[in-house]
Design an enzyme around this catalytic site. Structure first.
Site, PDB file in Angstrom:
ATOM      1  N   GLU A  43      -5.984  19.192   3.762  1.00 28.94           N
ATOM      2  CA  GLU A  43      -5.846  20.267   2.769  1.00 28.94           C
ATOM      3  C   GLU A  43      -4.397  20.388   2.326  1.00 28.94           C
ATOM      4  O   GLU A  43      -4.094  20.495   1.132  1.00 28.94           O
ATOM      5  CB  GLU A  43      -6.337  21.586   3.364  1.00 28.94           C
ATOM      6  CG  GLU A  43      -6.265  22.750   2.381  1.00 28.94           C
ATOM      7  CD  GLU A  43      -6.734  24.072   2.989  1.00 28.94           C
ATOM      8  OE1 GLU A  43      -6.751  25.078   2.260  1.00 28.94           O
ATOM      9  OE2 GLU A  43      -7.066  24.085   4.199  1.00 28.94           O
ATOM     10  N   HIS A  53      -6.203   0.439   4.898  1.00 28.70           N
ATOM     11  CA  HIS A  53      -6.305   1.079   6.221  1.00 28.70           C
ATOM     12  C   HIS A  53      -7.232   0.298   7.156  1.00 28.70           C
ATOM     13  O   HIS A  53      -6.797  -0.191   8.189  1.00 28.70           O
ATOM     14  CB  HIS A  53      -6.737   2.544   6.122  1.00 28.70           C
ATOM     15  CG  HIS A  53      -5.760   3.404   5.421  1.00 28.70           C
ATOM     16  ND1 HIS A  53      -4.542   3.747   5.970  1.00 28.70           N
ATOM     17  CD2 HIS A  53      -5.795   3.984   4.191  1.00 28.70           C
ATOM     18  CE1 HIS A  53      -3.867   4.507   5.122  1.00 28.70           C
ATOM     19  NE2 HIS A  53      -4.598   4.657   4.022  1.00 28.70           N
ATOM     20  N   GLU A  71      -3.285  17.267   0.183  1.00 27.23           N
ATOM     21  CA  GLU A  71      -3.694  17.260  -1.221  1.00 27.23           C
ATOM     22  C   GLU A  71      -2.938  18.296  -2.049  1.00 27.23           C
ATOM     23  O   GLU A  71      -2.670  18.082  -3.237  1.00 27.23           O
ATOM     24  CB  GLU A  71      -5.200  17.456  -1.301  1.00 27.23           C
ATOM     25  CG  GLU A  71      -5.960  16.212  -0.803  1.00 27.23           C
ATOM     26  CD  GLU A  71      -7.449  16.430  -0.639  1.00 27.23           C
ATOM     27  OE1 GLU A  71      -7.892  17.599  -0.735  1.00 27.23           O
ATOM     28  OE2 GLU A  71      -8.171  15.446  -0.395  1.00 27.23           O
ATOM     29  N   HIS A 121       0.848  -1.198   0.000  1.00 27.30           N
ATOM     30  CA  HIS A 121       0.000   0.000   0.000  1.00 27.30           C
ATOM     31  C   HIS A 121       0.882   1.246   0.000  1.00 27.30           C
ATOM     32  O   HIS A 121       1.217   1.801   1.042  1.00 27.30           O
ATOM     33  CB  HIS A 121      -0.925   0.012   1.223  1.00 27.30           C
ATOM     34  CG  HIS A 121      -1.945   1.117   1.201  1.00 27.30           C
ATOM     35  ND1 HIS A 121      -3.300   0.889   1.321  1.00 27.30           N
ATOM     36  CD2 HIS A 121      -1.826   2.466   1.068  1.00 27.30           C
ATOM     37  CE1 HIS A 121      -3.955   2.038   1.277  1.00 27.30           C
ATOM     38  NE2 HIS A 121      -3.071   3.009   1.119  1.00 27.30           N
ATOM     39  N   PHE A 154       0.324  16.764  -3.235  1.00 26.36           N
ATOM     40  CA  PHE A 154       0.172  15.878  -4.391  1.00 26.36           C
ATOM     41  C   PHE A 154       0.110  16.673  -5.695  1.00 26.36           C
ATOM     42  O   PHE A 154       0.631  16.231  -6.722  1.00 26.36           O
ATOM     43  CB  PHE A 154      -1.072  15.002  -4.230  1.00 26.36           C
ATOM     44  CG  PHE A 154      -0.822  13.755  -3.438  1.00 26.36           C
ATOM     45  CD1 PHE A 154      -0.184  12.681  -4.020  1.00 26.36           C
ATOM     46  CD2 PHE A 154      -1.199  13.664  -2.118  1.00 26.36           C
ATOM     47  CE1 PHE A 154       0.065  11.511  -3.311  1.00 26.36           C
ATOM     48  CE2 PHE A 154      -0.959  12.512  -1.381  1.00 26.36           C
ATOM     49  CZ  PHE A 154      -0.331  11.437  -1.981  1.00 26.36           C
ATOM     50  N   HIS A 214      -9.764   9.035  -8.204  1.00 27.42           N
ATOM     51  CA  HIS A 214     -10.181   9.795  -7.035  1.00 27.42           C
ATOM     52  C   HIS A 214     -11.683   9.664  -6.808  1.00 27.42           C
ATOM     53  O   HIS A 214     -12.486   9.746  -7.736  1.00 27.42           O
ATOM     54  CB  HIS A 214      -9.795  11.273  -7.201  1.00 27.42           C
ATOM     55  CG  HIS A 214      -9.635  11.990  -5.906  1.00 27.42           C
ATOM     56  ND1 HIS A 214     -10.706  12.449  -5.176  1.00 27.42           N
ATOM     57  CD2 HIS A 214      -8.529  12.316  -5.194  1.00 27.42           C
ATOM     58  CE1 HIS A 214     -10.276  13.034  -4.076  1.00 27.42           C
ATOM     59  NE2 HIS A 214      -8.950  12.974  -4.062  1.00 27.42           N
ATOM     60  N   GLU A 271     -10.959   4.326   6.483  1.00 30.75           N
ATOM     61  CA  GLU A 271      -9.946   5.305   6.908  1.00 30.75           C
ATOM     62  C   GLU A 271     -10.687   6.518   7.500  1.00 30.75           C
ATOM     63  O   GLU A 271     -10.616   7.628   6.978  1.00 30.75           O
ATOM     64  CB  GLU A 271      -9.063   5.720   5.727  1.00 30.75           C
ATOM     65  CG  GLU A 271      -7.851   6.534   6.138  1.00 30.75           C
ATOM     66  CD  GLU A 271      -7.033   7.028   4.954  1.00 30.75           C
ATOM     67  OE1 GLU A 271      -5.976   7.635   5.182  1.00 30.75           O
ATOM     68  OE2 GLU A 271      -7.449   6.820   3.794  1.00 30.75           O
TER      69      GLU A 271
END
Length: 508
Positions: free
Chosen positions: A202, A381, A205, A109, A208, A290, A356
């Site tokens: 926040e 998770h 992300e 993972h 990424f 996503h 999660e």
């Protein structure tokens, strides 16, 4: 009505009688043999409890126990504190140093944009020609490689070429350190920097987004994947299953490649790495999308995954939904899209992120149930699994392992003291569990050793022993997507490495 009353009264009286008898019997000294039997039964049931240790393994187990006892006297006790505050303490730990040497099997993972250390990204990738940077109004950065100055982007400063920018700076090291901070969540004061789950997610992300323009540039992309395999191998990991999103690799002139091209690159680079490291088993891809997107987009992605698996069965392992569960759409919301493989009579394994969350009883929390209804091969998770006894029993019966990523769970504020992680319940019950690291770039780690440390010292407590570590490593191969013959090969290679690890360390 009267008969029901007398029946209930009779049952109550019988229960009271049993309690009185119990009180009378319990007033005497409990049988120490019964106590020992209960303790042995509990230990036998935990992960690793039924693993028979050789004499050499017992010697190393004794050493590990002594080291862990000393570890528990450390103040602060590392698993009880935020990882960012104690990473330097863990790095000096004799237990951690042993875990670094230990053959850990597979990493099942990890997300592809967060595979490689931030140091390598800044000191290697950003020093390449044609690398541009812009600074966002929200305090982050974006990167882009281009033969010419990129067009302006809304929400960002004008683009600057990094070699030109560095030439004007007095302290390039400080600047590079600031870039590293932009590519990781790591900070000396995490509680202030990330007071809430919303705040840390926040920032998570945004990183990424920053990483995307850097690592999808074709020359960086190829070196990045190879470097990722190298960092895992150096941490004694022999196989990888990587979550890969929909970002497309791009050339200097801006042209992009499709996903099939990327899969071929993954396969070719893995083969190159295996040629140089014959004891490395390989890597496979879990295609991800996503969970904030529409049903139609997810359905399209599922169809793409089916097509790619048909074309690259050795590379593509399956499909997953990624992104924050608390604010994203549930697995059930996408039931139409996720039913497509069944409708087409195609076998596309799912590896769902599920549970999660600490929002018990919500629609998000029910992702655990829905993941199992869609026959997920593993649960990413699974933090909330202990709140679902039916799902817990079903996942155990089916052999659906939980991908445990403890540092990620702590950094993303699901649990503060890892001794309280719900995976402790799963481990004590012998539930299928594998250890992984989720997003090492963002957490300031590499490989799996840090997460194994938190599991072994914190979540498992003193009950966790060498047998626990051995079974966790074996689990990573057992619950991988490898075909049976490759699992057998992987187990044979791992056993040879394990035997050498025991021989080298049992008499320290």
């Amino acid at each position: 009505m009267q008969s029901l009353f007398w029946h209930t009264s009779s049952r109550t009286a019988h229960l009271v009688l049993l309690i009185l008898v119990c009180i009378k019997e319990c007033m005497s000294m409990p049988d120490p043999h019964q106590r020992d039997l209960m303790l042995k039964q509990e230990l036998a049931q935990q992960i690793g409890g039924s693993v028979e240790l050789t004499q050499a393994e017992e010697q190393l187990d004794s050493l590990l126990h002594q080291l862990k006892m000393k570890e528990m006297t450390i103040s602060p006790f590392p698993p009880a504190k935020h990882f960012f505050k104690v990473r330097h303490i863990i790095q000096k730990s004799p237990v951690f140093k042993l875990l670094q040497k230990m053959p850990k099997g597979a990493a099942l993972h990890i997300h592809s944009p967060a595979l490689v250390s931030a140091d390598w990204l800044v000191l290697n990738a950003t020093y390449r020609p044609h690398c541009y940077i812009c600074f966002t109004w929200e305090g982050s950065v974006w990167f882009q490689f281009s033969a010419h100055t990129p067009l302006p982007r809304l929400g960002c400063s004008l683009w600057s070429r990094l070699d030109t920018l560095r030439a004007r700076l007095r302290d390039v090291t400080a600047f590079d350190n600031s870039l590293m901070q932009n590519l990781t969540l790591f900070t000396d004061d995490p509680e202030t920097a990330y007071p809430t789950q919303d705040a840390v997610w926040e920032r998570f992300e945004k990183i990424f987004v920053a990483l995307s323009g850097l690592i999808t540039y074709v020359p960086v992309f190829k070196d990045y994947i190879y470097q990722g395999l190298k960092e895992l191998y150096e941490d004694n990991i022999m196989y990888l299953e990587l979550r890969v999103g929909q970002s497309r690799a791009y050339e200097l002139d801006g042209t992009t490649h499709d996903k099939a091209w990327s899969l071929e690159v993954y396969r070719n680079l893995t083969e190159q790495f295996r040629a140089a490291h014959p004891d490395f088993i390989g890597s496979r891809i879990i295609y991800s999308i996503h969970r904030s997107l529409s049903v139609s987009k997810v359905k399209q992605a599922v169809q793409e995954a089916i097509d790619m698996q048909r074309q690259y069965p050795d590379v593509l392992a399956g499909f997953d939904l990624v992104g924050r569960e608390d604010t994203g759409r549930s697995i059930w919301y996408f039931r139409e899209a996720l039913s497509l493989p069944s409708e087409l009579k195609k076998d596309l394994p799912f590896y769902f992120h599920a549970g999660e969350t600490d929002l018990d009883g919500t629609e998000v929390d029910r992702n655990i149930i829905d993941a199992l209804l869609f026959n997920t091969s593993r649960i990413g998770h699974g933090f909330a699994l202990v709140h679902h006894p039916v799902a817990k029993k079903l996942s155990r019966t089916r052999g659906v392992a939980v991908e445990l990523c403890p540092i990620s769970n702590q950094v993303l504020k699901l649990v503060s003291d890892l001794r309280n992680h719900p995976a402790g319940v799963l481990m004590s019950d012998g539930h299928p569990v594998v250890v992984s690291s989720d997003d090492p770039t963002l957490f300031g780690t590499t490989g799996l050793s840090y997460d194994f440390y938190e599991v072994f010292v914190g979540i498992g407590g003193l009950s966790a022993n060498l047998g626990t570590l051995k079974e966790l490593a074996i689990n990573s191969i057992r619950y991988s997507s490898l075909l049976p013959e490759l699992k057998d090969k992987a187990m044979k290679v791992w056993q040879e490495k394990w035997d050498k690890f025991i021989a080298d360390n049992s008499k320290l």
